[in-house]
Scaffold this motif. Structure first.
Motif, PDB file in Angstrom:
ATOM      1  N   ARG B  45      34.299  33.688  42.242  1.00 40.98           N
ATOM      2  CA  ARG B  45      33.765  34.604  43.266  1.00 40.98           C
ATOM      3  C   ARG B  45      34.838  35.083  44.242  1.00 40.98           C
ATOM      4  O   ARG B  45      34.901  36.250  44.590  1.00 40.98           O
ATOM      5  CB  ARG B  45      32.670  33.891  44.059  1.00 40.98           C
ATOM      6  N   LYS B  46      35.686  34.135  44.679  1.00 41.52           N
ATOM      7  CA  LYS B  46      36.709  34.490  45.676  1.00 41.52           C
ATOM      8  C   LYS B  46      37.719  35.472  45.070  1.00 41.52           C
ATOM      9  O   LYS B  46      38.108  36.452  45.695  1.00 41.52           O
ATOM     10  CB  LYS B  46      37.401  33.206  46.129  1.00 41.52           C
ATOM     11  N   GLU B  47      38.113  35.156  43.837  1.00 39.54           N
ATOM     12  CA  GLU B  47      39.084  36.005  43.145  1.00 39.54           C
ATOM     13  C   GLU B  47      38.462  37.388  42.878  1.00 39.54           C
ATOM     14  O   GLU B  47      39.130  38.418  43.019  1.00 39.54           O
ATOM     15  CB  GLU B  47      39.468  35.324  41.819  1.00 39.54           C
ATOM     16  N   ALA B  48      37.196  37.399  42.506  1.00 34.77           N
ATOM     17  CA  ALA B  48      36.505  38.665  42.202  1.00 34.77           C
ATOM     18  C   ALA B  48      36.455  39.562  43.430  1.00 34.77           C
ATOM     19  O   ALA B  48      36.630  40.784  43.328  1.00 34.77           O
ATOM     20  CB  ALA B  48      35.096  38.386  41.704  1.00 34.77           C
ATOM     21  N   LEU B  49      36.238  38.940  44.591  1.00 37.71           N
ATOM     22  CA  LEU B  49      36.190  39.711  45.835  1.00 37.71           C
ATOM     23  C   LEU B  49      37.540  40.371  46.120  1.00 37.71           C
ATOM     24  O   LEU B  49      37.620  41.492  46.613  1.00 37.71           O
ATOM     25  CB  LEU B  49      35.784  38.782  46.990  1.00 37.71           C
ATOM     26  N   ARG B  50      38.612  39.637  45.798  1.00 38.33           N
ATOM     27  CA  ARG B  50      39.958  40.168  46.019  1.00 38.33           C
ATOM     28  C   ARG B  50      40.261  41.309  45.033  1.00 38.33           C
ATOM     29  O   ARG B  50      40.937  42.269  45.356  1.00 38.33           O
ATOM     30  CB  ARG B  50      40.980  39.034  45.832  1.00 38.33           C
ATOM     31  N   LEU B  55      39.412  47.045  40.943  1.00 34.94           N
ATOM     32  CA  LEU B  55      38.535  47.238  39.777  1.00 34.94           C
ATOM     33  C   LEU B  55      37.700  48.509  39.918  1.00 34.94           C
ATOM     34  O   LEU B  55      37.591  49.316  38.990  1.00 34.94           O
ATOM     35  CB  LEU B  55      37.576  46.049  39.631  1.00 34.94           C
ATOM     36  N   LEU B  56      37.113  48.651  41.099  1.00 37.80           N
ATOM     37  CA  LEU B  56      36.247  49.818  41.321  1.00 37.80           C
ATOM     38  C   LEU B  56      37.033  51.121  41.249  1.00 37.80           C
ATOM     39  O   LEU B  56      36.578  52.107  40.668  1.00 37.80           O
ATOM     40  CB  LEU B  56      35.547  49.704  42.678  1.00 37.80           C
ATOM     41  N   TRP B  57      38.205  51.110  41.841  1.00 34.97           N
ATOM     42  CA  TRP B  57      38.995  52.351  41.830  1.00 34.97           C
ATOM     43  C   TRP B  57      39.556  52.676  40.452  1.00 34.97           C
ATOM     44  O   TRP B  57      39.629  53.841  40.068  1.00 34.97           O
ATOM     45  CB  TRP B  57      40.108  52.288  42.885  1.00 34.97           C
ATOM     46  N   ALA B  58      39.957  51.604  39.715  1.00 35.01           N
ATOM     47  CA  ALA B  58      40.457  51.848  38.343  1.00 35.01           C
ATOM     48  C   ALA B  58      39.321  52.434  37.490  1.00 35.01           C
ATOM     49  O   ALA B  58      39.516  53.409  36.753  1.00 35.01           O
ATOM     50  CB  ALA B  58      40.969  50.557  37.738  1.00 35.01           C
ATOM     51  N   THR B  59      38.128  51.843  37.633  1.00 32.93           N
ATOM     52  CA  THR B  59      36.970  52.343  36.864  1.00 32.93           C
ATOM     53  C   THR B  59      36.633  53.775  37.278  1.00 32.93           C
ATOM     54  O   THR B  59      36.368  54.636  36.433  1.00 32.93           O
ATOM     55  CB  THR B  59      35.746  51.419  37.092  1.00 32.93           C
ATOM     56  N   THR B 117      28.793  46.234  38.873  1.00 32.16           N
ATOM     57  CA  THR B 117      30.016  45.453  39.140  1.00 32.16           C
ATOM     58  C   THR B 117      29.666  44.165  39.872  1.00 32.16           C
ATOM     59  O   THR B 117      30.214  43.097  39.567  1.00 32.16           O
ATOM     60  CB  THR B 117      30.996  46.298  39.993  1.00 32.16           C
ATOM     61  N   MET B 118      28.777  44.289  40.842  1.00 34.62           N
ATOM     62  CA  MET B 118      28.404  43.106  41.631  1.00 34.62           C
ATOM     63  C   MET B 118      27.751  42.051  40.740  1.00 34.62           C
ATOM     64  O   MET B 118      28.022  40.863  40.869  1.00 34.62           O
ATOM     65  CB  MET B 118      27.442  43.522  42.743  1.00 34.62           C
ATOM     66  N   VAL B 119      26.931  42.503  39.803  1.00 35.55           N
ATOM     67  CA  VAL B 119      26.253  41.554  38.898  1.00 35.55           C
ATOM     68  C   VAL B 119      27.260  40.951  37.919  1.00 35.55           C
ATOM     69  O   VAL B 119      27.325  39.737  37.746  1.00 35.55           O
ATOM     70  CB  VAL B 119      25.102  42.279  38.136  1.00 35.55           C
ATOM     71  N   LEU B 120      28.087  41.823  37.318  1.00 36.52           N
ATOM     72  CA  LEU B 120      29.044  41.343  36.312  1.00 36.52           C
ATOM     73  C   LEU B 120      30.051  40.351  36.889  1.00 36.52           C
ATOM     74  O   LEU B 120      30.418  39.378  36.245  1.00 36.52           O
ATOM     75  CB  LEU B 120      29.804  42.540  35.725  1.00 36.52           C
ATOM     76  N   PHE B 121      30.501  40.625  38.116  1.00 36.90           N
ATOM     77  CA  PHE B 121      31.544  39.779  38.726  1.00 36.90           C
ATOM     78  C   PHE B 121      30.970  38.741  39.700  1.00 36.90           C
ATOM     79  O   PHE B 121      31.722  38.025  40.348  1.00 36.90           O
ATOM     80  CB  PHE B 121      32.596  40.659  39.410  1.00 36.90           C
ATOM     81  N   ASN B 122      29.658  38.736  39.769  1.00 35.42           N
ATOM     82  CA  ASN B 122      28.958  37.749  40.590  1.00 35.42           C
ATOM     83  C   ASN B 122      29.449  37.738  42.049  1.00 35.42           C
ATOM     84  O   ASN B 122      29.798  36.684  42.593  1.00 35.42           O
ATOM     85  CB  ASN B 122      29.118  36.359  39.952  1.00 35.42           C
ATOM     86  N   VAL B 123      29.550  38.914  42.636  1.00 34.08           N
ATOM     87  CA  VAL B 123      29.941  39.007  44.057  1.00 34.08           C
ATOM     88  C   VAL B 123      28.793  39.651  44.843  1.00 34.08           C
ATOM     89  O   VAL B 123      28.113  40.544  44.339  1.00 34.08           O
ATOM     90  CB  VAL B 123      31.230  39.851  44.272  1.00 34.08           C
ATOM     91  N   ASP B 124      28.609  39.147  46.040  1.00 35.45           N
ATOM     92  CA  ASP B 124      27.518  39.674  46.857  1.00 35.45           C
ATOM     93  C   ASP B 124      28.089  40.501  48.012  1.00 35.45           C
ATOM     94  O   ASP B 124      28.540  39.949  49.016  1.00 35.45           O
ATOM     95  CB  ASP B 124      26.675  38.511  47.390  1.00 35.45           C
TER      96      ASP B 124
END
Lengths: 234, 220
Positions: B45-50, B55-59, B117-124
Motif C-alpha cells: 500500500r505504501k509503495e503503491a501510494l508513492r 502510474l496514473l500519468w503514464a496510463t 487504479t485504486m482497486v487494483l493497487f489497493n490504495v484508498d
C-alpha cells in the motif's frame, strides 16, 4: 440565358488573372472568369487540364496566390469565412460522415453555416433528394449515387449564390441525372450561379449553359465538345 | 462560432459512441497498462501510494496517444476534412471542436481508470479523488491541445502513430512532470501550487498557439 433587354445581372464570380501551381508545375495560367446570376458555366477539358484545381480555387479551398477573386463583390482573400458561406462545393468527395444519418449530416452542415433549419425542413430536404425512406439510417452503407444525392441536399438548405460541381453526374442513374438537371434549372431560374466541370456534354445539354474549355491551364470560351451519337438500335 | 465547435465535438463523441472505436480502445489500453504495472511491481500500500502519480500519468499519456491517433480518422472518410475546411467558420474554431471532442473522450477514460487504479493497487485516496481528477484534467487540457495539432500534422504520414509519440513526448514533458509533482504533493502533503501554476502556464501557451498553427497548417 438572360435576354438582351433584361437588366444586367450581378456578377457572382469575378476571377481575374488567377495562377496556381503545384511545386514547379503551373496548373492555372492567368485564368479570367466571370459568372453572373442565373448563369451556368461548364468547364470542359481533358484530364489534368486544371478543372478541379479551378473549382478548388473558386471554393477558396486553395488560396489564390496571384490574381484576384471576388465572390458576390467580396474579396475572398480578405473575407474567406464570409465568402465560404455563399457557396456550396460538391467535388469528387461528398464530405459526408458515415456514422451520421442523412438528417444528422444535414444538421451538422447547417450548424457549421449558422443556419437553423427545423427538423421538418431537414427531413423535407432529405425527401426532396429521394432519401426519405433512409432518413434515419447511417449513411455509411449508402450507394455512391445516394451519397451524391445527399451531398446535393445541402444546396437546398444553404441556398448559396454559387454552386460548384465537379463531375456531378458521376454515380447518378438516369433518374438521378434528370432529377439533378431539374434541380439545376430551378436553381438557375432563381438566380443561382453554377460552375461545373464535366466530361459529359450529353447530360449538360438540357441546361442553359456557357461552355468553356480549359487546356493546360488556359481557359477560353468555346463550343462544347461533340455530343456522343445515339447507339444504333439493336 | 461556439456552436460550430460544439457541433464538431458532438459529432466526434457521438460517432465514437456509435462505432465504439476510440473510447473502447483507450479503455482497453489503459486497463492493460495498469494490470501490467500491477503485475510487474506488486507494490504494498505504501509503495503503491508513492507510485500512484507516475502510474496514473503514464496510463493517461498512453491512452491519450491512442485517442489522438484516431482524432482525425473520421475526417478521412469521403473527404470529410475538406468539407470541414469549406465551412464558413475560422480554422481555429474547427481546431477547438476537434480538441474538445478528444478532450471529452480522454476525460471520460480518466474518470473510469481512477477507481480502477485504486482497486487494483489497493490504495484508498477517495478523499483526494476530486483533486486528483482536477490535476488530471489540467494536464489533459494541454496534452490533448498540443496533441490535436500534432495529430493534424501527422495525419497523412505513413507511420503517424510513431511520429505522433515522438513529437508529443518531448514537447509535453514539462507538463507531465508538473502533473506528477502536483499529484504527489496532494497525496503526500507536499507543494502543489507552484506545479499547478506551471501546468496552467503550459495549458495557456498550448491553447493560444495551437489554433493559429492549425490554421496555418491546413491552408493550401
Amino acid at each position: 440565358m438572360p435576354s438582351e433587354d433584361s437588366p444586367q445581372p450581378t456578377e457572382v464570380v469575378s476571377l481575374t488573372g488567377a495562377h496556381h501551381r503545384f511545386g514547379r508545375q503551373h496548373v492555372l495560367k492567368g485564368v479570367d472568369l466571370t459568372v453572373r446570376r442565373g448563369e451556368c458555366v461548364v468547364l470542359y477539358g481533358s484530364n489534368g487540364s486544371g478543372k478541379s484545381t479551378l473549382l478548388a480555387l473558386l471554393s477558396t479551398r486553395y488560396a489564390l496566390r496571384q490574381g484576384s477573386y471576388l465572390l458576390d463583390g467580396m474579396d475572398t482573400a480578405r473575407h474567406g469565412d464570409e465568402t465560404r458561406d455563399r457557396l456550396v462545393f460538391i467535388g469528387h468527395h461528398t464530405h459526408l460522415y458515415g456514422h451520421l444519418t442523412p438528417v444528422e449530416n444535414l444538421r451538422f452542415f447547417a450548424d457549421l453555416r449558422n443556419l437553423s433549419p427545423s427538423e421538418a425542413r431537414l427531413r423535407e430536404a432529405v425527401a426532396e433528394v429521394g432519401l426519405a425512406r433512409v432518413a434515419d439510417k447511417p449513411s455509411r452503407w449508402f450507394s455512391a449515387g445516394m451519397r451524391k444525392r445527399l451531398a446535393l441536399a445541402r444546396m437546398l438548405l444553404a441556398n448559396p449564390s454559387l454552386l460548384l460541381l465537379d463531375e456531378p453526374y458521376s454515380a447518378l442513374d438516369a433518374q438521378g441525372v434528370a432529377w439533378l438537371n431539374a434541380m439545376l434549372i430551378r436553381y438557375q431560374e432563381q438566380g443561382g450561379a453554377v460552375v461545373m466541370a464535366s466530361h459529359d456534354p450529353d447530360r449538360v445539354a438540357v441546361l442553359r449553359h456557357l461552355p468553356h474549355h480549359l487546356d493546360r491551364g488556359i481557359l477560353t470560351p468555346a463550343p462544347p465538345p461533340p455530343r456522343h451519337e445515339e447507339p444504333p438500335p439493336c | 462560432m461556439l456552436k460550430a465547435a460544439y457541433r464538431i465535438a458532438w459529432k466526434d463523441v457521438a460517432g465514437d459512441f456509435r462505432r465504439r472505436a476510440t473510447l473502447s480502445s483507450m479503455l482497453f489500453f489503459a486497463i492493460s497498462v495498469l494490470v501490467v504495472f500491477q503485475a510487474a511491481f506488486e507494490p504494498d500500500r505504501k509503495e503503491a501510494l508513492r507510485l500512484l502519480p507516475g502510474l496514473l500519468w503514464a496510463t493517461t499519456l498512453f491512452t491519450t496517444l491512442v485517442g489522438l491517433g484516431r482524432v482525425f480518422q473520421a475526417e478521412e472518410e469521403d473527404g470529410a476534412f475538406e468539407g470541414l475546411l469549406l465551412a464558413s467558420v475560422p480554422r481555429g474554431v474547427i481546431f477547438f471542436g476537434k480538441w474538445l471532442g478528444n478532450l471529452l473522450l480522454t476525460l471520460l477514460v480518466e474518470l473510469m481508470i481512477l477507481p480502477l487504479t485504486m482497486v487494483l493497487f489497493n490504495v484508498d485516496v477517495w478523499r483526494q479523488a476530486g483533486e486528483i481528477l482536477g490535476i488530471l484534467t489540467l494536464g489533459t487540457v494541454g496534452l490533448t491541445g498540443l496533441g490535436t495539432l500534432l495529430a493534424a500534422m501527422t495525419q497523412g504520414a505513413r507511420s503517424r502513430e510513431t511520429l505522433l509519440a515522438l513529437l508529443l513526448l518531448p514537447l509535453t514533458a514539462p507538463l507531465l512532470i508538473a502533473g506528477v509533482q502536483a499529484m504527489a504533493g496532494i497525496l503526500t502533503g507536499g507543494e502543489v501550487t507552484p506545479w499547478i501554476r506551471l501546468m496552467v502556464i503550459f495549458d495557456v501557451i498550448y491553447l493560444a498557439l495551437t489554433p493559429w498553427a492549425f490554421g496555418w497548417l491546413v491552408e493550401e
